[in-house]
Design a protein around this motif. Structure first.
Motif, PDB file in Angstrom:
ATOM      1  N   ARG A  45       5.525  -3.539   3.307  1.00  0.00           N
ATOM      2  CA  ARG A  45       5.530  -2.230   3.964  1.00  0.00           C
ATOM      3  C   ARG A  45       6.947  -1.804   4.337  1.00  0.00           C
ATOM      4  O   ARG A  45       7.337  -0.651   4.158  1.00  0.00           O
ATOM      5  CB  ARG A  45       4.680  -2.270   5.236  1.00  0.00           C
ATOM      6  CG  ARG A  45       3.198  -2.358   4.977  1.00  0.00           C
ATOM      7  CD  ARG A  45       2.380  -2.198   6.259  1.00  0.00           C
ATOM      8  NE  ARG A  45       0.975  -2.194   5.935  1.00  0.00           N
ATOM      9  CZ  ARG A  45       0.311  -1.099   5.557  1.00  0.00           C
ATOM     10  NH1 ARG A  45       0.921   0.064   5.507  1.00  0.00           N
ATOM     11  NH2 ARG A  45      -0.960  -1.168   5.240  1.00  0.00           N
ATOM     12  N   PHE A  46       7.693  -2.737   4.879  1.00  0.00           N
ATOM     13  CA  PHE A  46       9.076  -2.456   5.245  1.00  0.00           C
ATOM     14  C   PHE A  46       9.850  -1.949   4.028  1.00  0.00           C
ATOM     15  O   PHE A  46      10.562  -0.945   4.084  1.00  0.00           O
ATOM     16  CB  PHE A  46       9.725  -3.728   5.797  1.00  0.00           C
ATOM     17  CG  PHE A  46      11.221  -3.669   5.899  1.00  0.00           C
ATOM     18  CD1 PHE A  46      11.823  -2.998   6.948  1.00  0.00           C
ATOM     19  CD2 PHE A  46      12.023  -4.261   4.938  1.00  0.00           C
ATOM     20  CE1 PHE A  46      13.207  -2.929   7.036  1.00  0.00           C
ATOM     21  CE2 PHE A  46      13.396  -4.192   5.016  1.00  0.00           C
ATOM     22  CZ  PHE A  46      13.996  -3.525   6.073  1.00  0.00           C
ATOM     23  N   ASN A  47       9.675  -2.633   2.906  1.00  0.00           N
ATOM     24  CA  ASN A  47      10.380  -2.252   1.694  1.00  0.00           C
ATOM     25  C   ASN A  47       9.967  -0.852   1.234  1.00  0.00           C
ATOM     26  O   ASN A  47      10.799  -0.039   0.839  1.00  0.00           O
ATOM     27  CB  ASN A  47      10.091  -3.287   0.602  1.00  0.00           C
ATOM     28  CG  ASN A  47      11.074  -3.195  -0.525  1.00  0.00           C
ATOM     29  OD1 ASN A  47      12.262  -3.009  -0.305  1.00  0.00           O
ATOM     30  ND2 ASN A  47      10.577  -3.284  -1.743  1.00  0.00           N
ATOM     31  N   GLU A  48       8.677  -0.573   1.302  1.00  0.00           N
ATOM     32  CA  GLU A  48       8.205   0.759   0.919  1.00  0.00           C
ATOM     33  C   GLU A  48       8.780   1.838   1.833  1.00  0.00           C
ATOM     34  O   GLU A  48       9.197   2.912   1.379  1.00  0.00           O
ATOM     35  CB  GLU A  48       6.665   0.788   0.940  1.00  0.00           C
ATOM     36  CG  GLU A  48       6.020  -0.010  -0.185  1.00  0.00           C
ATOM     37  CD  GLU A  48       4.700  -0.683   0.198  1.00  0.00           C
ATOM     38  OE1 GLU A  48       4.352  -1.702  -0.426  1.00  0.00           O
ATOM     39  OE2 GLU A  48       4.029  -0.198   1.130  1.00  0.00           O
ATOM     40  N   ASP A  49       8.831   1.538   3.129  1.00  0.00           N
ATOM     41  CA  ASP A  49       9.387   2.520   4.070  1.00  0.00           C
ATOM     42  C   ASP A  49      10.893   2.714   3.841  1.00  0.00           C
ATOM     43  O   ASP A  49      11.407   3.822   3.916  1.00  0.00           O
ATOM     44  CB  ASP A  49       9.121   2.080   5.515  1.00  0.00           C
ATOM     45  CG  ASP A  49       7.629   2.174   5.870  1.00  0.00           C
ATOM     46  OD1 ASP A  49       6.963   3.068   5.318  1.00  0.00           O
ATOM     47  OD2 ASP A  49       7.146   1.366   6.675  1.00  0.00           O
ATOM     48  N   LEU A  91      12.443   2.438   1.057  1.00  0.00           N
ATOM     49  CA  LEU A  91      12.681   3.185  -0.182  1.00  0.00           C
ATOM     50  C   LEU A  91      12.461   4.685  -0.011  1.00  0.00           C
ATOM     51  O   LEU A  91      12.973   5.486  -0.794  1.00  0.00           O
ATOM     52  CB  LEU A  91      11.823   2.609  -1.312  1.00  0.00           C
ATOM     53  CG  LEU A  91      12.269   1.206  -1.787  1.00  0.00           C
ATOM     54  CD1 LEU A  91      11.237   0.585  -2.718  1.00  0.00           C
ATOM     55  CD2 LEU A  91      13.623   1.261  -2.479  1.00  0.00           C
TER      56      LEU A  91
END
Lengths: 431, 431
Positions: free
Chosen positions: A370-374, A376
């Motif tokens: 989730r952190f990575n998606e946010d 990006l």
């Protein structure tokens, strides 16, 4: 005249370095406040007027505004004057200012690596630069005497001076300052979303380390919007390197590779503690140990507020060290208080955290995703030069961060700091 | 003289475009084979000797070798000769060749976007360039008549000619060719690791779409090592953009956002089908429907061989389209057969795949994480210019890919292609 400009004025007054200080500010309210605080001998209405007869001009504006200010002042600059700045990105400042400045001045870009999360003329203090780095980025052709003068100026207000190229500066700051800010903003976003979806007030119950980790997200949204737009390529480069480092930890966690995790954590802990100004004792927090067994929701809450920040802190110290090896420059040296707070959790017990993180593996992997998606979403906004999105996002996260402080507990940090750190008033370097 | 050089020779012979072809090759075995195949009128031992009296010199070597070849031939080039190449990266070829070439020749870099996964003089065929793009990247100062001549040459061997800058070329090819190859190599790595850890021969049981998706991983390791080292910055940039697109799909999947997933899948399907040369009917494969319920291990196997490739194919078509909007150039147009195979699965039913992927969400998220971690090992090698690592990795993956073909079933694809595609002999464009 904001945090940096007013701190320079205060330090200059204290050290009696100049005969006269002339200041300006966009709003008349700020100009009046400057007079009330006695920060300048004269406050004028425009930048053009401010630079007349000045031996030294230090432009202190958000990174996106340097070009227009250079244009405004160019006609009124005195022959032989030194023109400098305090911008957190150096290539863009050089690119924006240099074409407008006349040949008869000495243009020497500079960046005092110091700050707090507060802004405005009231926020400044004379000790802000004490024992902080001021990075100067002259060209090969810059007048040596002018460089010497400016260096001496910064040393007199307490800073240590280092000279490097704008390119090198921007890469170093990308990893020691810009990416930590991007991460702090992002993790607040991820945590706020999880808080909402779980219907648990996660952010009202975070521990001290999460508060330290996210303190830098309270910084000025305009300033940070400009920094990310101006230094996007170096940030992209460093973020990729950061991801490569993080993926090694992630894979070790995924595969329950206990030895590899411990080795990587211990290496970073040693690394961080070897940098004197980052040294800080961190106590284990009992609440982590207690809460870990309270079911899926708490596991997810802990993953985002406790375990993920640690993984990231371990990673970013390692990345900065990796960059040092390539650039032959001790990158960690240039990280100031903000980096210290941000990475203080990397100084904690590797064994304890290896076990805690593995215990909560599924939730940590989800939060990492989730952190990575946010994250990006933010890089995408940088790529498309979407300043409004960034500004609004940073502003929203500043509010989230302030909510954390309001819901209590942050006093604890300050009390602890009083004992161990005489530079209490600048809990971190925002730039 | 390998695949491209020997195909040029064959096409030139067929069209009777020149009086005489002079060729060379590093190994004497290859030089002898060139004579046996009657690909040239004369085969000489060195590059210096090969270019004497040539009106047109086309250097066909791996991207990393252009500089040294330019140096070798520079003294023997005829006044007014056209010097060109076939390299898959244009900025690096210009950078490496231009300094060595005399002013009295016309240097016009070119890239015929065509190839197969096979190499060597036997692999070539006269129809390789038919209906394929040849991208020419002259400078503003290049002689117009020379550009016209070279364009005509490529048109005569069947290609469509497009002119663009080296920079634009490298970005377009990064997304339409280089990243698909990187992904195909990586997914084989991830699948091979999972195969091993599950003790199931996943790779012996992949469906047709996985075989198409990974066919490009059989390509020449030297060639691809050089391409990734030469075009790493454009690949990094595009990979970041790709990740941003992928993260939107990932988040929709994570949050069970059925409407958003369907919308994104359907958009890409329409996009892909609108590009005439990519159009291809894909039937649903019953095995996916059947196998989905066979427990955790099968779920993970399906996730890596079936669901992840689809998510990636949807993403990469969307990314290429996004790039088109920025560059005002129809990027998808320049993708040839390799891209077609690679993305053919993005042409399948959005509803069906939305449901299949959501059904298998946990395993797909795990494989996405693993894929990303494996990919970052490769980007790290590119960043540190570790050509040996890349070469060995590509070689290992080529062996994995060949194992898939040997274990059967790939014939099916070829039979299908016979009916729908007359260009059977070039199943994809490797460059």
């Amino acid at each position: 005249m904001g945090l940096i400009g007013s701190s320079i004025a205060r330090a200059v007054r204290r050290e009696k370095l100049v005969n006269s200080i002339v200041a300006t500010a966009r709003s008349s309210a700020t100009r009046q406040r400057i007079m009330e605080l006695n920060l300048a001998d004269k406050v004028v209405g425009t930048n053009e007027a401010a630079v007349k007869n000045a031996d030294l001009v230090i432009v202190c504006v958000p990174v996106g505004a340097y070009g227009s200010v250079a244009k405004e002042i160019s006609q009124n600059l005195m022959h032989g004057a030194i023109v400098s700045d305090v911008g957190s990105v150096k290539r863009s400042v050089v690119r924006d200012m240099a074409p407008h400045l006349p040949r008869h001045v000495h243009f020497i870009p500079a960046h005092p690596v110091a700050g707090t999360e507060n802004s405005g003329p009231d926020a400044g203090f004379a000790e802000l630069f004490y024992d902080r780095w001021c990075i100067i980025t002259p060209t090969e052709n810059t007048n040596k005497e002018a460089i010497r003068k400016l260096s001496k100026f910064w040393q007199k207000v307490g800073a240590k001076v280092e000279i490097m190229t704008p390119d090198h500066h921007d890469r170093v700051l990308a990893i020691t300052s810009h990416i930590p800010h991007l991460i702090a903003y992002t993790i607040l976003d991820t945590a706020a979303q999880i808080s909402e979806s779980l219907k648990i007030d996660i952010l009202g119950r975070v521990d001290r380390s999460f508060r330290e980790f996210t303190r830098i997200a309270a910084s000025d949204p305009t300033m940070w919007r400009d920094i990310f737009l101006a230094n996007s390529d170096a940030v992209f480069h460093m973020l990729f390197t950061f991801s490569e480092h993080l993926s090694k930890l992630t894979r070790a966690m995924r595969d329950d590779d206990r030895a590899s995790l411990l080795k990587q954590f211990a290496h970073v802990q040693a690394l961080r503690n070897s940098v004197a100004h980052l040294n800080q004792n961190v106590s284990l927090l009992e609440e982590d140990v207690i809460e870990i067994n309270k079911g899926t929701e708490h596991r997810r809450a802990l993953a985002v507020t406790t375990h993920l920040p640690r993984l990231i802190a371990y990673t970013i110290v390692g990345t900065a060290d990796g960059l040092s090896q390539i650039t032959q420059s001790e990158v960690l040296r240039f990280s100031a208080g903000g980096f210290r707070d941000f990475t203080s959790i990397a100084a904690s017990d590797p064994n304890f955290w290896r076990d805690s993180i593995l215990d909560n593996k599924q939730a940590v992997l989800e939060m990492l995703g989730r952190f990575n998606e946010d994250l990006l979403k933010l890089t995408s906004a940088m790529r498309y030069n979407d300043g409004n999105f960034l500004f609004e996002f940073f502003q929203r996260m500043r509010a989230v961060r302030r909510g954390i402080v309001e819901r209590g507990g942050d006093e604890l940090t300050i009390q602890v700091d009083i004992e161990v750190d005489m530079y209490l008033r600048r809990p971190y370097s925002s730039e």
